[in-house]
Structures are given as C-alpha cells and as structure tokens.
Design an enzyme around this catalytic site. Structure first.
Site, PDB file in Angstrom:
ATOM      1  N   ARG A 190       0.820  -1.211   0.000  1.00 32.13           N
ATOM      2  CA  ARG A 190       0.000   0.000   0.000  1.00 32.13           C
ATOM      3  C   ARG A 190       0.857   1.266   0.000  1.00 32.13           C
ATOM      4  O   ARG A 190       0.517   2.242   0.672  1.00 32.13           O
ATOM      5  CB  ARG A 190      -0.945   0.030   1.201  1.00 32.13           C
ATOM      6  N   ASP A 213      -6.656  -3.270  -7.344  1.00 28.59           N
ATOM      7  CA  ASP A 213      -7.184  -3.898  -6.135  1.00 28.59           C
ATOM      8  C   ASP A 213      -7.318  -5.391  -6.374  1.00 28.59           C
ATOM      9  O   ASP A 213      -7.439  -5.830  -7.525  1.00 28.59           O
ATOM     10  CB  ASP A 213      -8.535  -3.299  -5.753  1.00 28.59           C
ATOM     11  N   TYR A 226     -14.048 -12.507   0.535  1.00 30.28           N
ATOM     12  CA  TYR A 226     -14.848 -11.328   0.169  1.00 30.28           C
ATOM     13  C   TYR A 226     -16.080 -11.716  -0.647  1.00 30.28           C
ATOM     14  O   TYR A 226     -17.143 -11.121  -0.511  1.00 30.28           O
ATOM     15  CB  TYR A 226     -13.988 -10.321  -0.607  1.00 30.28           C
ATOM     16  N   ARG A 258      -7.298  11.109  -6.487  1.00 32.64           N
ATOM     17  CA  ARG A 258      -8.518  10.355  -6.230  1.00 32.64           C
ATOM     18  C   ARG A 258      -9.740  11.277  -6.289  1.00 32.64           C
ATOM     19  O   ARG A 258     -10.786  10.890  -6.821  1.00 32.64           O
ATOM     20  CB  ARG A 258      -8.443   9.671  -4.881  1.00 32.64           C
ATOM     21  N   ARG A 298      -3.851   6.719   0.512  1.00 28.36           N
ATOM     22  CA  ARG A 298      -4.396   7.939   1.112  1.00 28.36           C
ATOM     23  C   ARG A 298      -3.474   8.682   2.054  1.00 28.36           C
ATOM     24  O   ARG A 298      -3.757   9.827   2.401  1.00 28.36           O
ATOM     25  CB  ARG A 298      -5.713   7.602   1.823  1.00 28.36           C
TER      26      ARG A 298
HETATM   27  O1  CP3 Z   1       0.112  -1.544  -2.508  1.00 25.99           O
HETATM   28  C1  CP3 Z   1      -0.228  -0.673  -3.325  1.00 25.99           C
HETATM   29  O2  CP3 Z   1       0.185   0.501  -3.258  1.00 25.99           O
HETATM   30  C2  CP3 Z   1      -1.085  -1.067  -4.525  1.00 25.99           C
HETATM   31  C3  CP3 Z   1      -2.480  -0.909  -4.389  1.00 25.99           C
HETATM   32  C4  CP3 Z   1      -3.375  -1.885  -3.642  1.00 25.99           C
HETATM   33  C5  CP3 Z   1      -4.657  -1.482  -3.210  1.00 25.99           C
HETATM   34  N1  CP3 Z   1      -5.311  -2.584  -2.716  1.00 25.99           N
HETATM   35  C6  CP3 Z   1      -5.195  -0.128  -3.346  1.00 25.99           C
HETATM   36  C7  CP3 Z   1      -6.347   0.281  -2.539  1.00 25.99           C
HETATM   37  C8  CP3 Z   1      -3.234  -3.245  -3.327  1.00 25.99           C
HETATM   38  C9  CP3 Z   1      -2.037  -4.150  -3.517  1.00 25.99           C
HETATM   39  C10 CP3 Z   1      -4.471  -3.674  -2.738  1.00 25.99           C
HETATM   40  C11 CP3 Z   1      -4.744  -5.061  -2.331  1.00 25.99           C
HETATM   41  C12 CP3 Z   1      -5.890  -5.352  -1.465  1.00 25.99           C
HETATM   42  N2  CP3 Z   1      -7.166  -4.842  -1.538  1.00 25.99           N
HETATM   43  C13 CP3 Z   1      -5.883  -6.305  -0.437  1.00 25.99           C
HETATM   44  C14 CP3 Z   1      -4.726  -7.189  -0.089  1.00 25.99           C
HETATM   45  C15 CP3 Z   1      -3.688  -6.465   0.677  1.00 25.99           C
HETATM   46  C16 CP3 Z   1      -3.999  -6.263   2.116  1.00 25.99           C
HETATM   47  O3  CP3 Z   1      -4.087  -5.088   2.509  1.00 25.99           O
HETATM   48  O4  CP3 Z   1      -4.123  -7.256   2.807  1.00 25.99           O
HETATM   49  C17 CP3 Z   1      -7.169  -6.327   0.145  1.00 25.99           C
HETATM   50  C18 CP3 Z   1      -7.607  -7.191   1.308  1.00 25.99           C
HETATM   51  C19 CP3 Z   1      -7.973  -5.403  -0.579  1.00 25.99           C
HETATM   52  C20 CP3 Z   1      -9.438  -5.121  -0.391  1.00 25.99           C
HETATM   53  C21 CP3 Z   1      -9.624  -3.682  -0.132  1.00 25.99           C
HETATM   54  N3  CP3 Z   1      -9.633  -2.710  -1.107  1.00 25.99           N
HETATM   55  C22 CP3 Z   1      -9.727  -3.033   1.130  1.00 25.99           C
HETATM   56  C23 CP3 Z   1      -9.766  -3.726   2.463  1.00 25.99           C
HETATM   57  C24 CP3 Z   1      -9.769  -1.642   0.876  1.00 25.99           C
HETATM   58  C25 CP3 Z   1      -9.782  -0.518   1.865  1.00 25.99           C
HETATM   59  C26 CP3 Z   1     -11.110   0.084   2.087  1.00 25.99           C
HETATM   60  C27 CP3 Z   1     -10.971   1.357   2.929  1.00 25.99           C
HETATM   61  O5  CP3 Z   1     -11.747   2.260   2.661  1.00 25.99           O
HETATM   62  O6  CP3 Z   1     -10.084   1.427   3.772  1.00 25.99           O
HETATM   63  C28 CP3 Z   1      -9.717  -1.473  -0.520  1.00 25.99           C
HETATM   64  C29 CP3 Z   1      -9.708  -0.188  -1.242  1.00 25.99           C
HETATM   65  C30 CP3 Z   1      -8.359   0.301  -1.604  1.00 25.99           C
HETATM   66  N4  CP3 Z   1      -7.491  -0.441  -2.353  1.00 25.99           N
HETATM   67  C31 CP3 Z   1      -7.772   1.555  -1.305  1.00 25.99           C
HETATM   68  C32 CP3 Z   1      -6.497   1.544  -1.895  1.00 25.99           C
HETATM   69  C33 CP3 Z   1      -5.495   2.658  -1.925  1.00 25.99           C
HETATM   70  C34 CP3 Z   1      -8.401   2.687  -0.543  1.00 25.99           C
HETATM   71  C35 CP3 Z   1      -9.551   3.224  -1.326  1.00 25.99           C
HETATM   72  C36 CP3 Z   1      -9.618   4.747  -1.441  1.00 25.99           C
HETATM   73  O7  CP3 Z   1      -8.686   5.396  -1.954  1.00 25.99           O
HETATM   74  O8  CP3 Z   1     -10.659   5.242  -1.042  1.00 25.99           O
END
Ligand code: CP3
Length: 357
Positions: free
Chosen positions: A28, A78, A155, A41, A32
C-alpha cells in the site's frame, strides 16, 4: 527487446543474489497517506474510477517513487477486480470498505461463476500495467498482483470485509465440495490474471493471502495453501534469470513458511509475528523472504523506526548465516491512511543505510 533495469536490486534479491543494499518497497505504498494521492482520487471521483483509468492509475503508482528511493513499483489496482469482473458488482462505502452487490452464498451461485475474459473484462488492468511500464522507463521493476483464491473467496462469500469470517468458514465446513469448486474457478482466474499482467509487462508477481491466517491449520492446508501450490506450479513465468518471480504473502503465515517455500514460488512474504531469522531457517534457503516491519512502527519516532529497521535486518542476517542475500524489506502488512510520509522516508533510508555493504 527491453532495455536493462536501472535498479534491479529487488529482482536480484528475489534470486538470492548479492546486492549493494537490501531492496525495499511497502505494501500500500500508493494511497491515502499521500496528499497527492488524495488529490488524484478526488479528480477521479471514486476509487474504482481511479483504478479503471490507466493514466490516473499510473500517476498514483508513480507518486511514492517520486518521494522515496523505493526499489520497486506496485501496480495501483485492487484484489477485488477479479470478483467484480465475475459479475459480483464491487462498490465501496466510505469508512466501511469494499462490498459486493451480489455475494456468492449457495452452490447454485458458485456454479454460475466463470473465468473473466482478461482481454475485455480486465483490459483496464493490463492497460494500466503497460502504461506504468512505459512511464517507469526501467527505473525500477513493476510488481503485478492478485488476491489468493482463499482471500478472494472470503470477500465473495462474506460480501465484504468480516470480523470472524463466519459465512465463508461455515460454507467450507458444510459444503467443502462447493467451496473447492469456488476456489478452483477462482484459481483459474488468478492464473489467467497474473499471466496477463506478466504479458503486459509486470516483472514480479505477488499473491496476497491476507486472510489465510484466520483458518485452523487443517483448513489452511485444505482451502488456502493447496490453491497457492497450484498457482506456483501452474503459472507460466519463464526460466533462469528471465523468470518472473512469484511472492506468496500472507498474514499469520509464520507456521507455514516451510510449506510455502516448497511450493516452487520464488519469495515468501511474512508479517511481524515471526522473526525474520526464524522465517529464513524454516524456508531452508529455498526462497527469498520479504518483510516484516510491524506497520505500526511508522507511528513511532524516527529513532525508534531506525532501531526497529535495524532489528529486522539483523534478524534476517543472523538467520541466514551472516548474509543479507535473499531479503526484500517490507512492512508485515499494508500502510494506513493516517501515516506520516516523513516517517516512510526515515524507514526507507534506514533500510538502505543499515544494510549497505
Ligand atoms: O500496494 C499498493 O500501493 C497497490 C495498491 C493496492 C490497493 N489494494 C489499493 C487500494 C493493493 C495491492 C491492494 C490489495 C488489497 N485490496 C488487499 C490485499 C492487501 C492487504 O491489505 O491485505 C485487500 C484485502 C484489498 C481489499 C480492499 N480494497 C480493502 C480492504 C480496501 C480498503 C477500504 C478502505 O476504505 O479502507 C480497498 C480499497 C483500496 N485499495 C484503497 C487503496 C489505496 C483505498 C480506497 C480509497 O482510496 O478510497
């Protein structure tokens, strides 16, 4: 065909070759906690609009690399793109995380699922990969990724995040045949997805088994490990120094490092609940080890961050017979939105300084 990488430390470390500094990237690393991410975003309007726009996805992928001397870029996307492309209807509720309009609950739901078409349904991901490769201009390697079959199934069945994963575990217990069918079609999709990312230009691949660690050992082996073994065995990824390395990351996978090292994957990513030295010993030197600073360390003061980076580096070296070879530094899990970018700079610099030969 492609010109050589300017910084190949990350790929060398995954081949367990000597490097001048231990390479580092952060799960990540785009997100944000960066004000420039929040601005892009906002311009996109929503997370999915951002992920589906190759130019904007490329922009946010590159943002952390402009600030910090990171040794790898990771595709901005994602893990839930696969179930979305299978027709589950992914959406995000602010503060609640990802959700599906049509979760998978019954054997009939599972029977309807198919492998998405990478060239159409997931074309936006492959376009992002090729756009990022072009813009990176070989500065550092680009990592592509997917969720593990088990983590995607979590999920898909829960319909979003969960505290106890009661629905998905109950389905696995009540109807293991249906769960295996779900995991099989998802595994086929993951293999096609990672192959397509590799064809589009991804130079390393990571599987996120975020929720494997919530299973009992016997269920972990049956429902999580087995499918990662299949991916490691079946995913085509070239030979020798051209081989595209595959990293298996999992939260709470410390007990399974030996099994993961036997899958044929090139790297195993661990969280902070196992010492890196112990992880190396359990892996028997068969793979590179990635990890494992507790992400919460980034809330600590700079001196404490440096001290804990030093501990992780030394633990790896001591478990690896005095050598730093085969270590990719990372957090043990992803970053949080309220982390301070200046602390990330401290961490990245500490990794390079303290591991310099
Ligand atoms: O690592 C990176 O910089 C690459 C981007 C990346 C994202 N998601 C961007 C994202 C990666 C590798 C993921 C993988 C991901 N997504 C996982 C596996 C990694 C882990 O953390 O265990 C999982 C479980 C997800 C599912 C998911 N997508 C979640 C739990 C969330 C967060 C929701 C929240 O609001 O906190 C997302 C959304 C997401 N994916 C965001 C980002 C930057 C945040 C969304 C936003 O900008 O509003």
């Amino acid at each position: 065909m492609s010109s050589p990488l300017k910084n190949d430390r990350f790929l060398r470390a995954l081949r367990r070759e000597p490097v001048d500094h231990t390479p580092v990237w952060l799960m990540r690393q785009a997100g944000r906690y960066l004000p420039e991410y929040r601005a892009t975003r906002a311009q996109a309007g929503s997370f999915m609009n951002l992920a589906k726009n190759p130019e904007l996805a490329c922009e946010v992928t590159l943002q952390p690399l402009r600030r910090f001397p990171l040794d790898a870029a990771i595709l901005f996307s994602d893990i839930l793109t696969i179930p979305d492309a299978m027709g589950l209807g992914l959406y995000f509720v602010d503060g609640e995380g990802p959700k599906f309009e049509r979760p998978v609950r019954t054997a009939a739901d599972i029977a309807r699922l198919g492998v998405p078409d990478m060239a159409t349904d997931l074309r936006y991901v492959m376009d992002a990969v090729s756009t990022i490769r072009r813009e990176l201009d070989n500065a550092v390697p680009l990592i592509g990724f997917s969720g593990s079959p088990w983590t995607l199934a979590c999920y898909m069945v829960e319909g979003g995040g969960s505290k106890d994963f009661a629905r998905v575990k109950a389905l696995a217990m009540n109807d293991p045949a249906a769960m295996h069918q779900l995991l099989d079609v998802t595994t086929d999709a993951v293999i096609a997805y990672l192959s397509a990312q590799r064809a589009a230009g991804a130079q390393a691949l990571q599987l996120f088994d975020t929720w494997g660690g919530v299973l009992s050992p016997s269920m972990y082996r049956e429902f999580s490990l087995r499918y990662m073994q299949r991916i490691a065995a079946e995913l085509p990824r070239g030979e020798g120094s051209d081989r595209t390395p595959l990293i298996l990351f999992g939260k709470g996978n410390g007990a399974y490092v030996a099994d993961l090292a036997d899958t044929g994957a090139e790297g195993v990513g661990v969280d902070w609940t196992i010492d890196l030295g112990e992880a190396v010993r359990r892996s028997g030197g068969k793979v590179a080890i990635q990890g494992n600073l507790d992400p919460v360390t980034l809330y600590a003061e700079p001196d404490a961050i440096r001290a804990h980076v030093g501990r992780a580096l030394d633990s790896y070296r001591d478990g690896n017979g005095g050598s730093r070879e085969g270590h990719v530094f990372n957090l043990g899990h992803g970053m949080s939105p309220d982390m301070n970018p200046e602390h990330v700079a401290v961490m990245v610099d500490a990794v390079h300084e303290l591991s310099a030969r």
